[in-house]
Scaffold this active site. Sequence first.
Site, PDB file in Angstrom:
ATOM      1  CG  ASP A  22      -1.811   1.204   1.277  1.00 56.80           C
ATOM      2  OD1 ASP A  22      -2.453   1.515   0.263  1.00 56.80           O
ATOM      3  OD2 ASP A  22      -1.870   1.862   2.347  1.00 56.80           O
ATOM      4  CD  GLU A  58      -5.033   0.560  -2.612  1.00 59.20           C
ATOM      5  OE1 GLU A  58      -5.917  -0.129  -2.080  1.00 59.20           O
ATOM      6  OE2 GLU A  58      -4.554   1.578  -2.094  1.00 59.20           O
ATOM      7  CG  ASP A  80      -0.740   3.453   5.852  1.00 55.98           C
ATOM      8  OD1 ASP A  80      -1.256   3.920   4.819  1.00 55.98           O
ATOM      9  OD2 ASP A  80      -0.588   4.110   6.895  1.00 55.98           O
TER      10      ASP A  80
END
Length: 165
Positions: free
Chosen positions: A7, A67, A140
């Site tokens: 992330d 992501e 996160d």
Amino acid sequence: MRIVGIDCGTERTGFGVIESDGRSHRLIEAGVIRTKPAYPLEFRLAQIARELRSVLVQYAPHIMSVEEVFYAVNAKSALKLAHVRGVALLLAAEAGLPVSEYSPLEVKISVVGYGRAEKQQVEMMVQSLLGIDRQFKSYDATDALAVAICHAARMNYQQAVGAES
């Protein structure tokens, strides 16, 4: 299969490593790489690269899931995020890892079943899917685990569909 989920962020980059057969998942490690906002971007990117490289060496994943950049209201923030993604993709290439990329919507649908899920909902489902009650210090890390779980679920689906063909 061992999957590392990333992330990306310039202040906090989350990582999550899981072992998965596509149906059941086991937590290996998760954490956050924190940088100082006052430091120049190039130094922050170098720190992220060093620490992510260490994660890759220590946990030896078979694949990296990242992501995708979402369309932020602030274009400058989106560009900084893209720099961190570039670092992650470069490290994957150096390590010879295949990369899977998923949008935040795909990750949330895969993990929670709802594309507009809140961070707390994602965290609860990640804990449930991994069979843990561990609280992470940052969303996160949870989001990175969700990205890894999303890939595992996709991998399982693709194998199931391939077996039917």
